[in-house]
Scaffold this motif. Structure first.
Motif, PDB file in Angstrom:
ATOM      1  N   PHE A   7       0.815  -1.221   0.000  1.00  0.00           N
ATOM      2  CA  PHE A   7       0.000   0.000   0.000  1.00  0.00           C
ATOM      3  C   PHE A   7       0.854   1.280   0.000  1.00  0.00           C
ATOM      4  O   PHE A   7       0.335   2.376  -0.169  1.00  0.00           O
ATOM      5  CB  PHE A   7      -0.927   0.008   1.223  1.00  0.00           C
ATOM      6  CG  PHE A   7      -2.194  -0.764   1.009  1.00  0.00           C
ATOM      7  CD1 PHE A   7      -3.248  -0.194   0.299  1.00  0.00           C
ATOM      8  CD2 PHE A   7      -2.343  -2.062   1.486  1.00  0.00           C
ATOM      9  CE1 PHE A   7      -4.425  -0.897   0.081  1.00  0.00           C
ATOM     10  CE2 PHE A   7      -3.515  -2.781   1.281  1.00  0.00           C
ATOM     11  CZ  PHE A   7      -4.565  -2.192   0.571  1.00  0.00           C
ATOM     12  N   LEU A  13       6.600   9.565   5.365  1.00  0.00           N
ATOM     13  CA  LEU A  13       5.493  10.240   4.657  1.00  0.00           C
ATOM     14  C   LEU A  13       4.287  10.431   5.580  1.00  0.00           C
ATOM     15  O   LEU A  13       3.634  11.473   5.566  1.00  0.00           O
ATOM     16  CB  LEU A  13       5.066   9.426   3.435  1.00  0.00           C
ATOM     17  CG  LEU A  13       5.902   9.630   2.188  1.00  0.00           C
ATOM     18  CD1 LEU A  13       5.500   8.634   1.118  1.00  0.00           C
ATOM     19  CD2 LEU A  13       5.764  11.043   1.656  1.00  0.00           C
ATOM     20  N   LEU A  14       4.054   9.391   6.398  1.00  0.00           N
ATOM     21  CA  LEU A  14       2.941   9.444   7.351  1.00  0.00           C
ATOM     22  C   LEU A  14       3.156  10.614   8.334  1.00  0.00           C
ATOM     23  O   LEU A  14       2.238  11.425   8.566  1.00  0.00           O
ATOM     24  CB  LEU A  14       2.857   8.113   8.102  1.00  0.00           C
ATOM     25  CG  LEU A  14       1.594   7.864   8.907  1.00  0.00           C
ATOM     26  CD1 LEU A  14       0.372   7.772   8.007  1.00  0.00           C
ATOM     27  CD2 LEU A  14       1.723   6.577   9.709  1.00  0.00           C
ATOM     28  N   GLN A  17       2.693  13.896   6.586  1.00  0.00           N
ATOM     29  CA  GLN A  17       1.270  14.202   6.361  1.00  0.00           C
ATOM     30  C   GLN A  17       0.611  14.661   7.669  1.00  0.00           C
ATOM     31  O   GLN A  17      -0.211  15.588   7.661  1.00  0.00           O
ATOM     32  CB  GLN A  17       0.524  12.967   5.819  1.00  0.00           C
ATOM     33  CG  GLN A  17       0.960  12.525   4.447  1.00  0.00           C
ATOM     34  CD  GLN A  17       0.350  13.361   3.324  1.00  0.00           C
ATOM     35  OE1 GLN A  17      -0.204  14.421   3.563  1.00  0.00           O
ATOM     36  NE2 GLN A  17       0.496  12.912   2.091  1.00  0.00           N
ATOM     37  N   ILE A  18       0.977  14.022   8.773  1.00  0.00           N
ATOM     38  CA  ILE A  18       0.406  14.413  10.074  1.00  0.00           C
ATOM     39  C   ILE A  18       0.815  15.849  10.407  1.00  0.00           C
ATOM     40  O   ILE A  18      -0.027  16.686  10.742  1.00  0.00           O
ATOM     41  CB  ILE A  18       0.856  13.426  11.200  1.00  0.00           C
ATOM     42  CG1 ILE A  18       0.164  12.070  11.011  1.00  0.00           C
ATOM     43  CG2 ILE A  18       0.551  13.991  12.577  1.00  0.00           C
ATOM     44  CD1 ILE A  18       0.650  10.965  11.923  1.00  0.00           C
TER      45      ILE A  18
ATOM     46  N   ASP B 121      -3.462   7.999  -1.683  1.00  0.00           N
ATOM     47  CA  ASP B 121      -2.240   7.606  -0.971  1.00  0.00           C
ATOM     48  C   ASP B 121      -2.637   7.244   0.459  1.00  0.00           C
ATOM     49  O   ASP B 121      -3.203   8.080   1.178  1.00  0.00           O
ATOM     50  CB  ASP B 121      -1.247   8.790  -0.977  1.00  0.00           C
ATOM     51  CG  ASP B 121       0.048   8.457  -0.280  1.00  0.00           C
ATOM     52  OD1 ASP B 121       0.179   7.331   0.231  1.00  0.00           O
ATOM     53  OD2 ASP B 121       0.934   9.349  -0.241  1.00  0.00           O
ATOM     54  N   ILE B 122      -2.350   6.008   0.845  1.00  0.00           N
ATOM     55  CA  ILE B 122      -2.769   5.561   2.187  1.00  0.00           C
ATOM     56  C   ILE B 122      -2.102   6.384   3.297  1.00  0.00           C
ATOM     57  O   ILE B 122      -2.676   6.552   4.369  1.00  0.00           O
ATOM     58  CB  ILE B 122      -2.504   4.031   2.357  1.00  0.00           C
ATOM     59  CG1 ILE B 122      -3.194   3.462   3.605  1.00  0.00           C
ATOM     60  CG2 ILE B 122      -1.020   3.754   2.427  1.00  0.00           C
ATOM     61  CD1 ILE B 122      -4.672   3.349   3.484  1.00  0.00           C
ATOM     62  N   ASN B 123      -0.911   6.928   3.010  1.00  0.00           N
ATOM     63  CA  ASN B 123      -0.232   7.752   4.033  1.00  0.00           C
ATOM     64  C   ASN B 123      -1.069   8.981   4.389  1.00  0.00           C
ATOM     65  O   ASN B 123      -1.130   9.387   5.552  1.00  0.00           O
ATOM     66  CB  ASN B 123       1.139   8.203   3.526  1.00  0.00           C
ATOM     67  CG  ASN B 123       2.094   7.040   3.415  1.00  0.00           C
ATOM     68  OD1 ASN B 123       2.387   6.380   4.406  1.00  0.00           O
ATOM     69  ND2 ASN B 123       2.548   6.752   2.199  1.00  0.00           N
ATOM     70  N   PHE B 124      -1.693   9.569   3.372  1.00  0.00           N
ATOM     71  CA  PHE B 124      -2.530  10.757   3.565  1.00  0.00           C
ATOM     72  C   PHE B 124      -3.770  10.409   4.392  1.00  0.00           C
ATOM     73  O   PHE B 124      -4.059  11.050   5.406  1.00  0.00           O
ATOM     74  CB  PHE B 124      -2.924  11.304   2.181  1.00  0.00           C
ATOM     75  CG  PHE B 124      -3.939  12.410   2.217  1.00  0.00           C
ATOM     76  CD1 PHE B 124      -3.582  13.697   2.586  1.00  0.00           C
ATOM     77  CD2 PHE B 124      -5.266  12.180   1.865  1.00  0.00           C
ATOM     78  CE1 PHE B 124      -4.523  14.727   2.606  1.00  0.00           C
ATOM     79  CE2 PHE B 124      -6.209  13.194   1.873  1.00  0.00           C
ATOM     80  CZ  PHE B 124      -5.833  14.476   2.248  1.00  0.00           C
ATOM     81  N   LEU B 126      -4.382   7.718   6.182  1.00  0.00           N
ATOM     82  CA  LEU B 126      -4.034   7.167   7.494  1.00  0.00           C
ATOM     83  C   LEU B 126      -3.636   8.291   8.459  1.00  0.00           C
ATOM     84  O   LEU B 126      -4.021   8.291   9.631  1.00  0.00           O
ATOM     85  CB  LEU B 126      -2.892   6.149   7.338  1.00  0.00           C
ATOM     86  CG  LEU B 126      -2.645   5.207   8.506  1.00  0.00           C
ATOM     87  CD1 LEU B 126      -3.882   4.391   8.834  1.00  0.00           C
ATOM     88  CD2 LEU B 126      -1.472   4.267   8.195  1.00  0.00           C
ATOM     89  N   ALA B 127      -2.900   9.264   7.944  1.00  0.00           N
ATOM     90  CA  ALA B 127      -2.477  10.406   8.780  1.00  0.00           C
ATOM     91  C   ALA B 127      -3.701  11.146   9.306  1.00  0.00           C
ATOM     92  O   ALA B 127      -3.777  11.465  10.496  1.00  0.00           O
ATOM     93  CB  ALA B 127      -1.596  11.355   7.964  1.00  0.00           C
ATOM     94  N   LEU B 128      -4.652  11.382   8.424  1.00  0.00           N
ATOM     95  CA  LEU B 128      -5.869  12.101   8.832  1.00  0.00           C
ATOM     96  C   LEU B 128      -6.673  11.281   9.839  1.00  0.00           C
ATOM     97  O   LEU B 128      -7.188  11.824  10.823  1.00  0.00           O
ATOM     98  CB  LEU B 128      -6.743  12.425   7.622  1.00  0.00           C
ATOM     99  CG  LEU B 128      -6.142  13.400   6.598  1.00  0.00           C
ATOM    100  CD1 LEU B 128      -7.170  13.701   5.515  1.00  0.00           C
ATOM    101  CD2 LEU B 128      -5.698  14.694   7.241  1.00  0.00           C
ATOM    102  N   ILE B 130      -5.500   9.000  11.904  1.00  0.00           N
ATOM    103  CA  ILE B 130      -4.774   8.979  13.195  1.00  0.00           C
ATOM    104  C   ILE B 130      -5.014  10.290  13.951  1.00  0.00           C
ATOM    105  O   ILE B 130      -5.329  10.288  15.145  1.00  0.00           O
ATOM    106  CB  ILE B 130      -3.252   8.725  12.958  1.00  0.00           C
ATOM    107  CG1 ILE B 130      -3.022   7.261  12.510  1.00  0.00           C
ATOM    108  CG2 ILE B 130      -2.441   9.035  14.204  1.00  0.00           C
ATOM    109  CD1 ILE B 130      -1.628   6.979  11.994  1.00  0.00           C
ATOM    110  N   ILE B 131      -4.908  11.408  13.226  1.00  0.00           N
ATOM    111  CA  ILE B 131      -5.139  12.726  13.870  1.00  0.00           C
ATOM    112  C   ILE B 131      -6.562  12.791  14.422  1.00  0.00           C
ATOM    113  O   ILE B 131      -6.778  13.212  15.565  1.00  0.00           O
ATOM    114  CB  ILE B 131      -4.890  13.882  12.873  1.00  0.00           C
ATOM    115  CG1 ILE B 131      -3.402  13.990  12.558  1.00  0.00           C
ATOM    116  CG2 ILE B 131      -5.388  15.216  13.448  1.00  0.00           C
ATOM    117  CD1 ILE B 131      -3.075  14.918  11.413  1.00  0.00           C
TER     118      ILE B 131
END
Lengths: 167, 244
Positions: A7, A13-14, A17-18, B121-124, B126-128, B130-131
């Motif tokens: 994925f 990157l995570l 993005q945070i 993008d899973i990072n985007f 997932l980040a949201l 998690i926040i």
């Protein structure tokens, strides 16, 4: 781990993005929502104040109208009272004047009557004197050739005494 | 024929940090939001212009929605709800502009697009997620206190303890469901648009574009609304919501 790689999950990157979203969240909160809420609240306050002022103005207008009516009613009553007082006073003054005039006229009439009586008396007296004088003169003229001076004088004196007694 | 990779493609690296084509889109979204903030602050007036009016309508509408669901914590929940919606919506809609997924570098595998939908993008996502989840927990602790918050998960009653454990599990499943729902929808849309555009260049992609506009809006709304709902539930004291 394979699935995560598949994925494309990347810790860097995570984290990026945070951090990125947290920055955007802060910016929006501080520089967008805050001023907008302040503006909305200010506008609400202004509108509320405007409505309140309008209501107060309407109330004040109503009160003023009521006051105006009250004042007008009072003024009308006062005017009516003054008019009535003036009328009464005028009536009283007129009545008083009429009485005074009547009294004055009566006084004047009395005075005139007294004067006339006095004048009449004086004139009568005057007339008597004149008549006596004329009678004496007439007697003198009539007896001038008949009697002596002494007799004439005696007759005149007698006549004069008679006239005097009469008057 | 270009393929849409599941993971975002790396354009270049800054040290060990990979700059992906979804990240470039997110940077543009950031720039748009910052430009909007600057424009708003520059022209903010008591009698609003067109832009300020639009922003005020949206903000007031969303705040009203938050207030109707959680009257007590509306002011704390609203920034997350609104920001998530705006951020995701812009990221979704921006990817529908021409050049996204089509203009890029030629490589052995095909074209590596310079720009790609952030939601794919899973990072985007997932980040949201998690926040959103962490913010929900923090807000709940701040609002009802840590004791009441923990009482939601831990109890001496075995049934409630089991329910509490399920609730703890649901925190993690929420992260997964939020992130994968958005990722799945946007990625699928990306795939559909790329495929259909390669098959028919003109006219036929239009209904799919229209569909993606709706999907972009709905997904942004779903993500933000779910976050708001979780926040509203967790910021309500345990007893207020009714007994188990």
């Amino acid at each position: 781990m394979n699935i995560l790689q598949e994925f494309g999950v990347n810790p860097l990157l995570l984290a990026a993005q945070i951090v990125n979203f947290l920055i955007i969240l802060y910016l929006l909160k501080r520089f967008a929502y805050k001023p907008i809420f302040k503006m909305l609240n200010d506008r609400k306050k202004t509108i509320a104040e405007g409505i309140k002022n309008a209501e107060e103005a309407a109330k004040a207008l109503e009160k003023a109208t009521e006051e105006e009516k009250k004042v007008l009613r009072k003024a009308q009553e006062e005017a009516q009272r003054i008019l009535s007082d003036a009328k009464n006073q005028a009536d009283a003054t007129m009545s008083e004047a009429r009485d005074t005039a009547r009294k004055q006229v009566e006084q004047m009439l009395d005075d005139a009557r007294a004067k006339i009586a006095e004048d009449t008396k004086a004139m009568e007296k005057q007339l008597a004197v004149s008549t006596a004088a004329m009678a004496v003169d007439l007697l003198k003229q009539s007896v001038k050739d008949i009697f002596t001076a002494k007799e004439q004088q005696e007759a005149v004196n007698k006549l004069s005494k008679k006239i005097s007694k009469k008057n | 024929m270009a393929m849409v990779e599941l993971a975002a493609e790396t354009l270049f690296r800054i040290g060990s940090f990979p700059v992906t084509n979804t990240l470039t889109e997110i940077v543009i979204v950031d720039a748009l939001i910052i430009a909007g903030i600057v424009l708003l602050n520059k022209n903010i007036k008591k009698i609003p212009g067109a832009f300020q009016n639009l922003v005020e309508i949206v903000v007031d509408g969303f705040y009203g929605l938050t207030e109707s669901i959680s009257p007590k914590s509306a002011m704390s929940i609203f920034p997350y709800f609104m920001s998530l919606f705006v951020f995701i919506l812009l990221a979704n809609w921006l990817s529908l502009f021409p050049g996204f997924g089509t203009v890029g570098l030629k490589s052995k595998e095909g074209i590596i697009a310079f720009l790609r939908a952030g939601g794919s993008d899973i990072n985007f996502t997932l980040a949201l997620a998690i926040i959103a989840t962490i913010a929900t927990q923090v807000l709940a602790i701040k609002t009802i206190g840590i004791k009441h918050h923990l009482a939601r998960y831990f109890s001496f009653n075995p049934i409630f303890l089991f329910v509490g454990l399920l609730e703890i599990l649901s925190i993690f499943t929420n992260v997964v469901s939020l992130s994968f729902r958005l990722f799945g929808n946007i990625f699928a849309g990306d795939v559909v648009l790329t495929t259909i555009s390669q098959m028919f260049a003109f006219i036929l992609p239009l209904p799919f574009m229209a569909l993606e506009i709706i999907v972009g809006l709905v997904q942004a709304l779903v993500f933000a609304m779910l976050t708001m709902a979780f926040m509203a539930i967790l910021t309500t004291p345990h007893n207020e919501g009714g007994e188990h």
